[in-house]
Design an enzyme around this catalytic site. Structure first.
Site, PDB file in Angstrom:
ATOM      1  N   SER A  79       0.858  -1.160  -0.098  1.00  0.00           N
ATOM      2  CA  SER A  79       0.028  -0.087  -0.163  1.00  0.00           C
ATOM      3  C   SER A  79       0.828   1.341   0.037  1.00  0.00           C
ATOM      4  O   SER A  79       0.567   2.072   0.763  1.00  0.00           O
ATOM      5  CB  SER A  79      -0.950  -0.024   1.306  1.00  0.00           C
ATOM      6  OG  SER A  79      -0.216  -0.311   2.349  1.00  0.00           O
TER       7      SER A  79
ATOM      8  N   GLU B  28      18.553  18.026  -5.814  1.00  0.00           N
ATOM      9  CA  GLU B  28      19.190  16.969  -5.101  1.00  0.00           C
ATOM     10  C   GLU B  28      20.484  16.442  -5.984  1.00  0.00           C
ATOM     11  O   GLU B  28      20.679  16.804  -7.105  1.00  0.00           O
ATOM     12  CB  GLU B  28      18.339  15.937  -4.821  1.00  0.00           C
ATOM     13  CG  GLU B  28      17.227  16.378  -3.876  1.00  0.00           C
ATOM     14  CD  GLU B  28      16.178  15.238  -3.395  1.00  0.00           C
ATOM     15  OE1 GLU B  28      16.312  14.078  -3.772  1.00  0.00           O
ATOM     16  OE2 GLU B  28      15.348  15.548  -2.566  1.00  0.00           O
TER      17      GLU B  28
ATOM     18  N   HIS C 234      22.116   5.582   1.063  1.00  0.00           N
ATOM     19  CA  HIS C 234      21.959   6.847   1.359  1.00  0.00           C
ATOM     20  C   HIS C 234      23.215   7.603   1.991  1.00  0.00           C
ATOM     21  O   HIS C 234      23.402   6.859   2.995  1.00  0.00           O
ATOM     22  CB  HIS C 234      20.592   7.098   1.771  1.00  0.00           C
ATOM     23  CG  HIS C 234      20.240   8.584   1.599  1.00  0.00           C
ATOM     24  ND1 HIS C 234      20.532   9.850   2.506  1.00  0.00           N
ATOM     25  CD2 HIS C 234      19.262   9.155   0.800  1.00  0.00           C
ATOM     26  CE1 HIS C 234      19.995  10.917   1.957  1.00  0.00           C
ATOM     27  NE2 HIS C 234      19.390  10.460   1.046  1.00  0.00           N
TER      28      HIS C 234
ATOM     29  N   ARG D  77      25.024   9.454  -5.260  1.00  0.00           N
ATOM     30  CA  ARG D  77      24.950   9.106  -4.025  1.00  0.00           C
ATOM     31  C   ARG D  77      26.120   7.924  -3.732  1.00  0.00           C
ATOM     32  O   ARG D  77      26.497   8.112  -2.479  1.00  0.00           O
ATOM     33  CB  ARG D  77      23.336   8.484  -3.747  1.00  0.00           C
ATOM     34  CG  ARG D  77      22.471   9.298  -3.455  1.00  0.00           C
ATOM     35  CD  ARG D  77      21.188   8.801  -3.182  1.00  0.00           C
ATOM     36  NE  ARG D  77      20.298   9.616  -2.743  1.00  0.00           N
ATOM     37  CZ  ARG D  77      19.082   9.664  -2.849  1.00  0.00           C
ATOM     38  NH1 ARG D  77      18.460   8.299  -3.242  1.00  0.00           N
ATOM     39  NH2 ARG D  77      18.062  10.616  -2.723  1.00  0.00           N
TER      40      ARG D  77
ATOM     41  N   HIS E 128      19.282   2.010   1.458  1.00  0.00           N
ATOM     42  CA  HIS E 128      17.932   2.941   1.090  1.00  0.00           C
ATOM     43  C   HIS E 128      17.177   2.417   0.073  1.00  0.00           C
ATOM     44  O   HIS E 128      15.998   2.554   0.407  1.00  0.00           O
ATOM     45  CB  HIS E 128      18.698   4.178   0.815  1.00  0.00           C
ATOM     46  CG  HIS E 128      17.763   5.299   0.485  1.00  0.00           C
ATOM     47  ND1 HIS E 128      16.959   5.895   1.675  1.00  0.00           N
ATOM     48  CD2 HIS E 128      17.476   5.908  -0.435  1.00  0.00           C
ATOM     49  CE1 HIS E 128      16.079   6.772   1.030  1.00  0.00           C
ATOM     50  NE2 HIS E 128      16.388   6.754  -0.278  1.00  0.00           N
TER      51      HIS E 128
ATOM     52  N   ARG F 203      20.297   4.689  -8.712  1.00  0.00           N
ATOM     53  CA  ARG F 203      18.887   5.726  -8.772  1.00  0.00           C
ATOM     54  C   ARG F 203      19.069   7.012  -8.786  1.00  0.00           C
ATOM     55  O   ARG F 203      19.839   7.469  -7.763  1.00  0.00           O
ATOM     56  CB  ARG F 203      17.729   5.150  -8.134  1.00  0.00           C
ATOM     57  CG  ARG F 203      16.608   5.944  -8.131  1.00  0.00           C
ATOM     58  CD  ARG F 203      15.494   5.289  -7.139  1.00  0.00           C
ATOM     59  NE  ARG F 203      15.756   5.129  -5.816  1.00  0.00           N
ATOM     60  CZ  ARG F 203      15.675   6.426  -4.999  1.00  0.00           C
ATOM     61  NH1 ARG F 203      15.137   7.698  -5.652  1.00  0.00           N
ATOM     62  NH2 ARG F 203      15.905   6.353  -3.725  1.00  0.00           N
TER      63      ARG F 203
ATOM     64  N   SER G   5      12.288   7.671  -7.444  1.00  0.00           N
ATOM     65  CA  SER G   5      11.359   6.510  -7.029  1.00  0.00           C
ATOM     66  C   SER G   5      10.044   6.554  -6.844  1.00  0.00           C
ATOM     67  O   SER G   5       9.276   5.759  -7.306  1.00  0.00           O
ATOM     68  CB  SER G   5      12.174   5.789  -5.508  1.00  0.00           C
ATOM     69  OG  SER G   5      12.023   6.673  -4.492  1.00  0.00           O
ATOM     70  N   LEU G   6       9.577   7.723  -6.177  1.00  0.00           N
ATOM     71  CA  LEU G   6       8.314   7.985  -6.229  1.00  0.00           C
ATOM     72  C   LEU G   6       7.560   8.151  -7.451  1.00  0.00           C
ATOM     73  O   LEU G   6       6.427   7.522  -7.850  1.00  0.00           O
ATOM     74  CB  LEU G   6       7.970   9.040  -5.433  1.00  0.00           C
ATOM     75  CG  LEU G   6       8.110   9.127  -3.728  1.00  0.00           C
ATOM     76  CD1 LEU G   6       7.940  10.549  -3.203  1.00  0.00           C
ATOM     77  CD2 LEU G   6       7.430   8.127  -3.312  1.00  0.00           C
TER      78      LEU G   6
HETATM   79  C1  SIN Z   1      15.993  11.821   0.214  1.00  0.00           C
HETATM   80  O1  SIN Z   1      15.106  12.587   0.725  1.00  0.00           O
HETATM   81  O2  SIN Z   1      17.105  12.254   0.406  1.00  0.00           O
HETATM   82  C2  SIN Z   1      15.694  10.490  -0.249  1.00  0.00           C
HETATM   83  C3  SIN Z   1      14.873  10.826  -1.529  1.00  0.00           C
HETATM   84  C4  SIN Z   1      15.239   9.632  -2.502  1.00  0.00           C
HETATM   85  O3  SIN Z   1      15.666   8.665  -1.890  1.00  0.00           O
HETATM   86  O4  SIN Z   1      14.851   9.788  -3.778  1.00  0.00           O
END
Ligand code: SIN
Length: 534
Positions: A27, A127, A243, A288, A346, A381, A386-387
């Site tokens: 979910s 980011e 991460h 990363r 992560h 990634r 990812s979202l």
């Molecule tokens: C983060 O807020 O650093 C994580 C974001 C992500 O993993 O894409």
């Protein structure tokens, strides 16, 4: 514990059978969005292991990357994603992600998600490894929570049936190798069979295999392990993303300190107070894996800190309320004091192998979100993709299933449990000890820096743990069974890949090798990891 088709023995004559048209497992964003889309056409049941809100999505902070700003375009997003993926991205999947992303995010907004705005315009941040500001966020650093809230509200007001505290143990198949449903432990701890026309796995990742992780307790890889037992192919399991910055205080649970903090100007300092990323290309916003390894190196000589003092103190509290409050609980005011940080597991780039429409290698079985692997993230990634992956590939599954879904099967067709089980020796403390040992092995030997010796040792030790462990029908034991299964597959895949690429770094093979620019594949019954070209 053996490599059987089912995790536990079960008796076909003693099981309650339920029917629904489409089953969705999990979910988070991928499961809920698929459910909402498909509910226009089918009767949908979501089975979720805890309450509906509990998922990796809920904990996501930084945001969702999407080319919606006027300064940006899907081409730029495509280029950044491929660069981060270190030569292993499935280009057609990345194209779909970047091009369909804006529409999917618009739908998310229509469903009620409220992203942060100033003067009525969406706020975009940056980011690591993004060439444009394209990361949308909500309530500062509570993006995942806001998305989850909006989707759950929609699901609650729909005909979708949600079964909380239902633990899916295994997939059920017929003699033609078609998936026909699932074997579940229901909320009263009774075994049930649910049959459906199609099963969609959206159960997220497996961060809990590692001693340090940003992921919540539910992320034990159950969906990936169930797909593997059923015979589905897994892909790229060696690629784990660490991460760079999780809160690191002895005795305190790991907690994500969003990459968006570095996007807004926070800097990394070593134990001597010196900025150590200044001379590395991309600096604090390098990919990363680069930042995580640099921190790992510095940690050999002392604590590493993330210093927010380069961001205005009022902005720190407004932009990062969740991080601010959490750190304050442990006596750290981030607007005034640098935060001790270290890397943590992560995200897994690999998972259940799927094509761009979410189809796995088994008929009637689909997967989306972190548990699935269509190669969109390659070996590493891009932050906040990812979202978006969860949304966009939920839609490609929808398009496929709107055209055709399998047929509802009869219970008589389900293949019963037939395999012989050998019992392992059990000790009272087995579960906690084995779980802790596995997490320790994965962190020390199969973590940020790997090598032949460490991986061989990890393999032997995990096999020994599997020998002495036989899961009973108890959730922590079923989870541990899944974790051991997947730990051993990650080790095998990491051992075979004799190069370094993206999230997989080998100190004995420290550079990428063109010969290895291919995806690893593994399924139950295979003797060896095999490779498929990109
Ligand atoms: C983060 O807020 O650093 C994580 C974001 C992500 O993993 O894409």
């Amino acid at each position: 514990m053996q490599d059987n088709e089912y995790l536990i023995p079960w008796d076909k004559n003693n099981i309650n059978v339920k029917y629904t048209e489409i089953l969705i497992l999990g979910s988070g964003i991928a499961g809920l969005f698929t459910a909402i889309n498909l509910s226009k056409k089918y009767e949908i049941t979501i089975l979720t292991k805890k309450n509906i809100m509990e998922s990796n999505t809920e904990h996501a902070q930084g945001g969702i990357a999407v080319a919606l700003d006027l300064e940006d375009s899907p081409e730029f997003h495509y280029g950044d994603t491929i660069k981060a993926g270190a030569g292993l991205c499935n280009l057609s999947a990345v194209k779909i992600l970047a091009e369909k992303g804006p529409d999917s995010v618009r739908k998310l907004i229509e469903l009620g998600t409220q992203f942060d705005k100033s003067e009525n315009k969406l706020n975009f941040t940056t980011e690591g490894a993004h060439s444009k500001k394209r990361v949308l966020h909500a309530k500062g650093d509570a993006t995942g929570g806001e998305i989850e809230r909006a989707l759950v509200e929609k699901v609650r007001n729909s005909s979708i049936q949600v079964k909380e505290n239902y633990f899916v143990i295994d997939l059920l198949k017929n003699d033609d190798n078609e998936v026909i449903g699932v074997l579940v432990l229901d909320n009263k701890y009774k075994l049930e069979a649910w049959l459906s026309k199609a099963v969609i796995i959206a159960t997220g990742g497996l961060g809990q295999l590692y001693k340090h992780t940003t992921n919540p307790a539910v992320t034990t890889g159950d969906g990936i392990a169930a797909a593997y037992r059923a015979g589905a192919e897994l892909m790229d399991m060696e690629f784990i993303q660490f991460h760079p910055t999780a809160l690191l205080i002895p005795g305190v649970p790991s907690f994500l300190i969003s990459e968006a903090a570095r996007g807004e100007g926070a800097l990394l300092l070593n134990a001597q107070g010196k900025r150590f990323m200044a001379d590395i290309p991309g600096q604090e916003l390098a990919p990363r894996d680069v930042v995580a390894r640099a921190i790992w190196e510095q940690m050999k000589t002392g604590t590493v800190y993330l210093d927010f003092s380069y961001i205005h103190s009022q902005k720190v509290q407004e932009r990062f309320p969740k991080i601010y409050k959490t750190c304050l609980q442990y006596g750290i005011d981030i607007s005034a004091t640098p935060v001790p940080v270290g890397p943590a597991a992560h995200y897994i780039m690999g998972g259940i192998r799927v094509d761009n429409s979410g189809q796995t290698s088994l008929p009637n079985l689909y997967a989306c979100g972190e548990c699935a692997c269509n190669g969109v993230h390659g070996a590493n990634r891009l932050a906040s993709n990812s979202l978006l992956d969860g949304l966009v590939f939920a839609e490609t599954i929808t398009q496929k299933l709107e055209k055709e879904a399998g047929k509802l099967s009869k219970w008589e067709k389900a293949k019963p449990f037939t395999e012989h089980l050998t019992s392992g020796r059990r000790y009272k403390t087995d579960i906690e000890r084995i779980r802790a040992e596995l997490r320790e092995i994965m962190w020390d030997r199969v973590g940020i820096i790997r090598n032949t010796e460490g991986l061989s040792d990890a393999y032997a030790r995990i096999e020994r743990l599997k020998e002495v462990f036989v899961p009973r029908i108890k959730i922590p034991e079923l989870e541990l069974g899944n974790m051991l299964t997947l730990g051993s597959i990650i080790v095998k895949s990491a051992f075979k890949r004799q190069e370094s690429r993206g999230g997989h770094y080998r100190s004995d093979y420290p550079v990428p090798d063109e010969e290895w620019r291919k995806h690893s594949a593994f399924k139950r019954g295979d003797k060896h990891v095999s490779y498929v070209s990109v």
